[in-house]
Design a protein around this motif. Structure first.
Motif, PDB file in Angstrom:
ATOM      1  N   THR A 111       0.821  -1.211   0.000  1.00 18.94           N
ATOM      2  CA  THR A 111       0.000   0.000   0.000  1.00 18.94           C
ATOM      3  C   THR A 111       0.854   1.261   0.000  1.00 18.94           C
ATOM      4  O   THR A 111       0.667   2.158  -0.826  1.00 18.94           O
ATOM      5  N   GLN A 112       1.816   1.342   0.923  1.00 19.55           N
ATOM      6  CA  GLN A 112       2.635   2.548   1.023  1.00 19.55           C
ATOM      7  C   GLN A 112       3.482   2.733  -0.228  1.00 19.55           C
ATOM      8  O   GLN A 112       3.658   3.858  -0.702  1.00 19.55           O
ATOM      9  N   ASP A 114       3.404   6.027  -2.444  1.00 21.27           N
ATOM     10  CA  ASP A 114       4.638   6.768  -2.720  1.00 21.27           C
ATOM     11  C   ASP A 114       4.850   6.944  -4.213  1.00 21.27           C
ATOM     12  O   ASP A 114       5.204   8.035  -4.680  1.00 21.27           O
TER      13      ASP A 114
END
Length: 181
Positions: free
Chosen positions: A166-167, A171
């Protein structure tokens, strides 16, 4: 519903395709370990699954015998109604009422037994879940699986934080957005 299942399966495939590349630069971590389980086979093969299957078989056999006996009782009243030409109007009404009562009782019995069967199945499923969950979790911990998938449907059984991208997606979206970092 089928479209949703395909979407979930496509997402899981995308996750599997991207996960190794996101971890390729992380030399300090081992490759992802993925396990697959046929939950249906495990459930049916478990002691709780075998017990549920036997309970349902016994329930169905008992129900079939009882339904047949009750249906024959309704038919007997129905035959008496059909042969009631010689009865008075009041006697015919009483017989008609008896038939309606027998039919209603038969239908209620069927409905009650359907609800009982549903409750039996739900209780059995809970026993199976209670039996399978700790075993799957123990195998996941013992063999260090990062992701466990169901072999027969697009369901993720367990996953570790290592497969959560997810991150990384956030990003990359931020870096590709004009005016982003």
């Amino acid at each position: 519903m089928e479209r949703y299942a395909r979407l979930v399966l496509s997402f899981a495939a995308l996750l599997l395709a991207l996960a190794p590349t996101t971890l390729a630069g992380q030399a300090d971590e081992a490759p992802l370990r993925i396990g697959v389980i046929d939950l249906d086979a495990a459930a049916f093969g478990s002691p709780a699954g075998q017990e549920l299957a036997q309970q349902l078989t016994d329930f169905q056999q008992d129900l079939a015998a009882e339904l047949q006996a009750r249906q024959e009782a309704v038919r007997a009243v129905e035959l008496r109604v059909a042969e009631a030409d010689s009865l008075t109007v009041d006697e015919q009404r009483v017989l008609e009422r008896e038939y309606q009562d027998a039919l209603t009782a038969f239908q209620r019995y069927q409905q009650d037994k359907q609800e009982e069967a549903t409750a039996l199945q739900n209780d059995g499923r809970e026993r199976i879940r209670a039996e399978l969950a700790p075993v799957i979790e123990a195998i996941q911990a013992e063999l260090d699986y990062d992701l466990i998938l169901n072999a027969t449907s697009p369901i993720i059984i367990l996953f570790s934080e290592r497969v959560d991208i997810t991150q990384l997606v956030i990003d990359r979206l931020a870096s590709e957005t004009p005016g982003g970092p």
